[in-house]
Design a protein around this motif. Sequence first.
Motif, PDB file in Angstrom:
ATOM      1  N   ILE A 187     -66.728-115.942  28.137  1.00 40.41           N
ATOM      2  CA  ILE A 187     -67.229-114.739  28.811  1.00 40.41           C
ATOM      3  C   ILE A 187     -65.942-113.540  28.663  1.00 40.41           C
ATOM      4  CG2 ILE A 187     -67.442-113.575  31.273  1.00 40.41           C
ATOM      5  CD1 ILE A 187     -68.555-116.326  32.055  1.00 40.41           C
ATOM      6  N   LYS A 188     -64.934-113.978  28.733  1.00 45.00           N
ATOM      7  CA  LYS A 188     -63.627-113.051  28.634  1.00 45.00           C
ATOM      8  C   LYS A 188     -63.954-112.249  27.190  1.00 45.00           C
ATOM      9  CE  LYS A 188     -59.775-113.503  30.871  1.00 45.00           C
ATOM     10  NZ  LYS A 188     -58.591-114.076  31.120  1.00 45.00           N
ATOM     11  N   GLU A 189     -63.773-113.467  26.421  1.00 43.85           N
ATOM     12  CA  GLU A 189     -63.689-113.198  25.014  1.00 43.85           C
ATOM     13  C   GLU A 189     -64.990-112.226  24.407  1.00 43.85           C
ATOM     14  OE1 GLU A 189     -64.669-115.456  20.651  1.00 43.85           O
ATOM     15  OE2 GLU A 189     -63.455-116.482  22.123  1.00 43.85           O
ATOM     16  N   THR A 190     -66.120-112.387  25.017  1.00 47.88           N
ATOM     17  CA  THR A 190     -67.358-111.688  24.632  1.00 47.88           C
ATOM     18  C   THR A 190     -66.980-110.399  25.213  1.00 47.88           C
ATOM     19  OG1 THR A 190     -68.548-113.562  24.592  1.00 47.88           O
ATOM     20  CG2 THR A 190     -69.793-111.420  24.489  1.00 47.88           C
ATOM     21  N   ILE A 191     -66.728-109.842  26.334  1.00 48.55           N
ATOM     22  CA  ILE A 191     -66.485-108.806  26.840  1.00 48.55           C
ATOM     23  C   ILE A 191     -65.439-107.981  25.915  1.00 48.55           C
ATOM     24  CG2 ILE A 191     -65.293-107.571  29.154  1.00 48.55           C
ATOM     25  CD1 ILE A 191     -66.639-109.619  30.709  1.00 48.55           C
ATOM     26  N   ASP A 192     -64.431-108.627  25.738  1.00 49.13           N
ATOM     27  CA  ASP A 192     -63.553-108.156  25.052  1.00 49.13           C
ATOM     28  C   ASP A 192     -63.965-107.436  23.518  1.00 49.13           C
ATOM     29  OD1 ASP A 192     -61.539-108.129  26.851  1.00 49.13           O
ATOM     30  OD2 ASP A 192     -60.484-110.118  26.127  1.00 49.13           O
ATOM     31  N   ASN A 193     -64.745-108.379  23.014  1.00 46.15           N
ATOM     32  CA  ASN A 193     -65.248-108.393  21.594  1.00 46.15           C
ATOM     33  C   ASN A 193     -66.292-107.177  21.711  1.00 46.15           C
ATOM     34  OD1 ASN A 193     -64.023-110.206  20.107  1.00 46.15           O
ATOM     35  ND2 ASN A 193     -65.516-111.766  20.591  1.00 46.15           N
ATOM     36  N   ILE A 194     -67.149-106.863  22.888  1.00 46.58           N
ATOM     37  CA  ILE A 194     -68.149-105.701  22.930  1.00 46.58           C
ATOM     38  C   ILE A 194     -67.324-104.344  23.304  1.00 46.58           C
ATOM     39  CG2 ILE A 194     -69.821-104.808  24.262  1.00 46.58           C
ATOM     40  CD1 ILE A 194     -70.943-107.606  24.678  1.00 46.58           C
ATOM     41  N   ASP A 195     -66.220-104.584  23.912  1.00 46.36           N
ATOM     42  CA  ASP A 195     -65.557-103.358  24.109  1.00 46.36           C
ATOM     43  C   ASP A 195     -64.730-102.942  22.758  1.00 46.36           C
ATOM     44  OD1 ASP A 195     -65.465-102.425  26.695  1.00 46.36           O
ATOM     45  OD2 ASP A 195     -64.074-104.222  27.382  1.00 46.36           O
ATOM     46  N   ASN A 196     -64.366-103.889  21.925  1.00 49.41           N
ATOM     47  CA  ASN A 196     -63.810-103.716  20.469  1.00 49.41           C
ATOM     48  C   ASN A 196     -64.753-103.135  19.668  1.00 49.41           C
ATOM     49  OD1 ASN A 196     -60.994-104.007  21.225  1.00 49.41           O
ATOM     50  ND2 ASN A 196     -61.521-106.438  20.883  1.00 49.41           N
ATOM     51  N   PHE A 197     -66.108-103.630  19.728  1.00 51.52           N
ATOM     52  CA  PHE A 197     -67.208-103.174  18.942  1.00 51.52           C
ATOM     53  C   PHE A 197     -67.350-101.701  19.274  1.00 51.52           C
ATOM     54  CE2 PHE A 197     -71.933-102.531  19.075  1.00 51.52           C
ATOM     55  CZ  PHE A 197     -72.180-102.617  17.701  1.00 51.52           C
ATOM     56  N   LYS A 198     -67.538-101.256  20.548  1.00 53.30           N
ATOM     57  CA  LYS A 198     -67.668 -99.833  20.841  1.00 53.30           C
ATOM     58  C   LYS A 198     -66.359 -98.961  20.377  1.00 53.30           C
ATOM     59  CE  LYS A 198     -67.370 -96.992  25.209  1.00 53.30           C
ATOM     60  NZ  LYS A 198     -67.445 -97.181  26.574  1.00 53.30           N
ATOM     61  N   LYS A 199     -65.160 -99.616  20.305  1.00 49.68           N
ATOM     62  CA  LYS A 199     -63.920 -98.532  19.963  1.00 49.68           C
ATOM     63  C   LYS A 199     -64.031 -98.501  18.524  1.00 49.68           C
ATOM     64  CE  LYS A 199     -61.031-100.102  23.738  1.00 49.68           C
ATOM     65  NZ  LYS A 199     -59.957-101.015  24.101  1.00 49.68           N
ATOM     66  N   GLU A 200     -64.554 -99.536  17.768  1.00 52.65           N
ATOM     67  CA  GLU A 200     -64.570 -99.425  16.460  1.00 52.65           C
ATOM     68  C   GLU A 200     -65.514 -98.361  15.882  1.00 52.65           C
ATOM     69  OE1 GLU A 200     -62.785-101.046  13.575  1.00 52.65           O
ATOM     70  OE2 GLU A 200     -61.331-101.457  15.397  1.00 52.65           O
ATOM     71  N   ASN A 201     -66.678 -98.576  16.508  1.00 51.63           N
ATOM     72  CA  ASN A 201     -67.822 -97.604  15.945  1.00 51.63           C
ATOM     73  C   ASN A 201     -67.456 -96.193  16.560  1.00 51.63           C
ATOM     74  OD1 ASN A 201     -70.161 -99.046  14.854  1.00 51.63           O
ATOM     75  ND2 ASN A 201     -69.613-100.359  16.332  1.00 51.63           N
ATOM     76  N   ILE A 202     -66.733 -96.011  17.427  1.00 49.22           N
ATOM     77  CA  ILE A 202     -66.272 -94.564  17.808  1.00 49.22           C
ATOM     78  C   ILE A 202     -65.454 -94.155  16.929  1.00 49.22           C
ATOM     79  CG2 ILE A 202     -65.233 -93.192  19.505  1.00 49.22           C
ATOM     80  CD1 ILE A 202     -66.742 -94.756  21.727  1.00 49.22           C
ATOM     81  N   LYS A 203     -64.668 -94.799  16.282  1.00 49.65           N
ATOM     82  CA  LYS A 203     -63.554 -94.511  15.247  1.00 49.65           C
ATOM     83  C   LYS A 203     -64.458 -93.855  14.071  1.00 49.65           C
ATOM     84  CE  LYS A 203     -59.904 -97.761  16.250  1.00 49.65           C
ATOM     85  NZ  LYS A 203     -59.278 -98.906  15.763  1.00 49.65           N
ATOM     86  N   VAL A 204     -65.674 -94.598  13.782  1.00 56.23           N
ATOM     87  CA  VAL A 204     -66.443 -94.224  12.768  1.00 56.23           C
ATOM     88  C   VAL A 204     -67.082 -92.732  12.965  1.00 56.23           C
ATOM     89  CG1 VAL A 204     -68.476 -94.854  11.309  1.00 56.23           C
ATOM     90  CG2 VAL A 204     -66.872 -96.699  11.979  1.00 56.23           C
ATOM     91  N   ILE A 205     -67.562 -92.866  14.092  1.00 58.93           N
ATOM     92  CA  ILE A 205     -67.915 -91.366  14.496  1.00 58.93           C
ATOM     93  C   ILE A 205     -67.059 -90.234  14.444  1.00 58.93           C
ATOM     94  CG2 ILE A 205     -69.027 -90.206  16.465  1.00 58.93           C
ATOM     95  CD1 ILE A 205     -70.517 -92.723  17.493  1.00 58.93           C
ATOM     96  N   ASP A 206     -65.694 -90.680  14.868  1.00 62.02           N
ATOM     97  CA  ASP A 206     -64.682 -89.535  14.818  1.00 62.02           C
ATOM     98  C   ASP A 206     -64.592 -89.340  13.021  1.00 62.02           C
ATOM     99  OD1 ASP A 206     -64.332 -89.429  17.387  1.00 62.02           O
ATOM    100  OD2 ASP A 206     -62.660 -90.836  17.368  1.00 62.02           O
ATOM    101  N   GLY A 207     -64.529 -90.359  12.480  1.00 55.18           N
ATOM    102  CA  GLY A 207     -64.366 -90.110  10.804  1.00 55.18           C
ATOM    103  C   GLY A 207     -65.612 -89.257  10.453  1.00 55.18           C
ATOM    104  N   ILE A 208     -66.631 -89.523  10.887  1.00 55.89           N
ATOM    105  CA  ILE A 208     -67.785 -88.720  10.300  1.00 55.89           C
ATOM    106  C   ILE A 208     -67.776 -87.301  10.712  1.00 55.89           C
ATOM    107  CG2 ILE A 208     -70.417 -88.379  10.728  1.00 55.89           C
ATOM    108  CD1 ILE A 208     -70.696 -91.436  10.888  1.00 55.89           C
ATOM    109  N   ILE A 209     -67.229 -87.057  11.901  1.00 60.48           N
ATOM    110  CA  ILE A 209     -66.857 -85.741  12.347  1.00 60.48           C
ATOM    111  C   ILE A 209     -66.053 -85.083  11.574  1.00 60.48           C
ATOM    112  CG2 ILE A 209     -66.183 -84.340  14.450  1.00 60.48           C
ATOM    113  CD1 ILE A 209     -67.510 -86.367  16.345  1.00 60.48           C
ATOM    114  N   LYS A 210     -64.853 -85.683  11.401  1.00 56.84           N
ATOM    115  CA  LYS A 210     -63.723 -85.190  10.616  1.00 56.84           C
ATOM    116  C   LYS A 210     -64.083 -84.726   9.213  1.00 56.84           C
ATOM    117  CE  LYS A 210     -59.413 -86.397   8.729  1.00 56.84           C
ATOM    118  NZ  LYS A 210     -58.223 -87.354   8.646  1.00 56.84           N
TER     119      LYS A 210
END
Length: 461
Positions: A187-210
């Motif tokens: 449960i803890k691992e999956t929560i962390d993974n989904i948090d990281n999934f979100k962070k990684e994709n927001i980095k991609v959005i930031d790259g697209i915006i840049k």
Amino acid sequence: MIMKNKYVLNIKGHVENNNSYYEEYNSNYSINSELLLEESNAICKLGYKIKIHKVCDGYIELMINEQEVFELRPNETKYLISKDITTGRNENFKIDKELLYVELKEIDVSKIRHVLDYKDYGQQIDKNINKIKAIISNKEMYFDIYNELKIFLFKLTDEKYVKRIINSHNIDLINEYNNLKNYKDIIKETIDNIDNFKKENIKVIDGIIKNQIITERDYQVIINYLYQLSDSNYSYDHIPFDRLEEFLDIVCGYNKIESDNYYTLLHYYLTKIVTHHRYYFKHAYLAHRVSFNIRYENLKGFSNQDLYDMMITAGDFLLMQYNRKDAMECYLVASEIALKENDLKESAYALQKYYKINSQFPENLKEKVDVEKIKEVYKEYAEIVLSGVNHKGLKVDEIEFTDAFVNGYKYVMIAVEEEIDIVGDLHIPYQRWNLMEKYYLEKYNIVWKNPKLMNPRVMFD
């Protein structure tokens, strides 16, 4: 670095044709497209289907029109068409030029660093979901699962809660607690993974915006995140609203997505995401593009159910913006898609939406209804359609059916939200309705009667 991370296939060309006396029959345009170096990626230009057959170490193999295969290396150019015919003089002067060629174009790695550095947590999340299926109530979307797992983790770790259920001697709660303990680590691992999934994709959005552009490479990385946001019931807290406006501007104006399927799916997911956005009214073009592509492009790989769902979503989004005519068109197309599959039930529900809107129109603008035809076509599902025909909804001011009202909605709402930023949001419908009345009058000299004025006995709180 492997070929696909160092090069893209650049398809370039130019067409110039003034053989006709009539200007509208002449052509003058350039071609400049890119394909990622993934096997089976293909594109059609000037009657040539160019397909990446194989990606090798130091070269690629291209297939032309499913027949000819040739190798292409960096710094090589392969011409598929090279025609330059010029004839006549003065008023008889004619040009017939066609140029089409391919080359491997080196990528500016700094422009794709956000993609190269991307860590995909999706596969691990999917594996974990399979392991915890017994406790997640048949949920599949990441953010729905995330919400439930956070509740489970609270039940496992909050000392007051744990003490309370143990002292309560409630067998069901105690059994739930003991069962959840077996899954605590995952449960803890999956929560962390989904948090990281979100962070990684927001980095991609930031790259697209840049970079101020979205490419198919970006699309292939980010599309799962957009899908998860679009189909989750609990996505609101995971949508990057602080970046959404700028990202949408880039999708609208600066994209290199050649595939009609990719383009349509991107706009479909964003249509669903934007319904949660405060400034949803700025983005009607998303729904219009989904609708246009489904009606006029040859979309492959989508089931008829997919196309049906897309048209319903587009219609619902346009209806939010008082664009009833275009919403009705979407529902009508959806009903026709289902009807072709002989899915009378789905077709009937789409047509029910169509006629519900029609019932609100002033009498002189309503579509005529052939009840007998509906009964003949829809048989046992005819009542679904007829419930839309006979719908008695709230009374609506007739001014809402004018082009001036519909076309002005976006600009009125921008002014409304700007004022709310100043005075504060009361989170009641009357505040926005009163401001809408104010700005329709100021900007367009339109006197609009809001739903409360039209329906004084109805409570809207």
